[in-house]
Design a protein around this motif. Structure first.
Motif, mmCIF file in Angstrom:
data_model
loop_
_atom_site.group_PDB
_atom_site.id
_atom_site.type_symbol
_atom_site.label_atom_id
_atom_site.label_comp_id
_atom_site.label_asym_id
_atom_site.label_seq_id
_atom_site.Cartn_x
_atom_site.Cartn_y
_atom_site.Cartn_z
ATOM 1 N N VAL A 75 0.826 -1.212 0.000
ATOM 2 C CA VAL A 75 0.000 0.000 0.000
ATOM 3 C C VAL A 75 0.857 1.258 0.000
ATOM 4 O O VAL A 75 0.423 2.319 -0.423
ATOM 5 C CB VAL A 75 -0.958 0.041 1.207
ATOM 6 N N THR A 82 -6.886 -0.576 -0.546
ATOM 7 C CA THR A 82 -7.274 -0.761 0.854
ATOM 8 C C THR A 82 -7.798 -2.173 1.020
ATOM 9 O O THR A 82 -8.092 -2.857 0.039
ATOM 10 C CB THR A 82 -8.403 0.201 1.266
ATOM 11 N N PRO A 91 -12.568 0.399 5.254
ATOM 12 C CA PRO A 91 -11.328 0.255 4.491
ATOM 13 C C PRO A 91 -10.096 0.723 5.271
ATOM 14 O O PRO A 91 -10.110 1.829 5.828
ATOM 15 C CB PRO A 91 -11.554 1.120 3.252
ATOM 16 N N ARG A 93 -5.511 0.452 5.556
ATOM 17 C CA ARG A 93 -4.286 0.272 4.785
ATOM 18 C C ARG A 93 -3.152 -0.295 5.605
ATOM 19 O O ARG A 93 -2.049 -0.496 5.105
ATOM 20 C CB ARG A 93 -3.858 1.616 4.179
ATOM 21 N N CYS A 98 -8.999 -1.368 11.888
ATOM 22 C CA CYS A 98 -8.952 0.081 11.885
ATOM 23 C C CYS A 98 -8.631 0.586 13.294
ATOM 24 O O CYS A 98 -8.721 -0.162 14.266
ATOM 25 C CB CYS A 98 -10.286 0.648 11.402
#
Ligand SMILES: [Zn+2]
Ligand SMILES: [Zn+2]
Length: 133
Positions: A75, A82, A91, A93, A98
């Motif tokens: 990424v 993502t 989403p 990365r 998250c």
């Protein structure tokens, strides 16, 4: 006695000998060719999103997620890519979850640690939780 490490391929279910990539050879080869398609497309469309990449190459998004998480499609190099948070699906990365979900899990773990401090021997619960991801 030699321990032969075998597993069911997570993709096609075939029993195979575990290797570094944890897919059977047939599926690994398929994934490699999908990877080739993706990187060919990304060569001209470095900023493509995961969805756009999937549409353009016909490679299922799930497989692209795998390629991203294996760092075959880094990424850091492809800013549009993502994959979904393991917990809530938004989403992300980096990492597996998250930030809000990680914060939640960390406070859960702290909770467990506090409980463990009160009751030694409860440590396995924490490990169990981690291994379940
Ligand atoms: Zn397979
Ligand atoms: Zn999340």
């Amino acid at each position: 006695m030699t321990m032969l490490k075998v597993a069911n391929c997570p993709k096609c279910g075939k029993v195979f000998q575990m290797n570094l990539r944890s897919l059977c050879q047939g599926c690994q080869r398929e994934l490699d060719s999908e990877f080739d398609q993706c990187s060919a497309y990304l060569r001209d469309n470095r900023k493509a999103s995961t969805e756009a990449l999937s549409e353009a190459t016909g490679v299922p998004v799930q497989r692209i997620y795998t390629l991203i998480q294996d760092n075959r499609l880094p990424v850091s190099f492809y800013p549009g890519l993502t994959y979904p948070c393991k917990s809530c699906g938004s989403p992300i990365r980096q990492q597996k979850m998250c930030t809000p979900c990680r914060v939640r899990i960390i406070s859960d773990v702290k909770d467990l640690e506090n409980r463990e401090a009160r009751d030694r021997g409860a440590g396995f619960q924490i490990r169990e939780r981690f291994s379940r991801g």
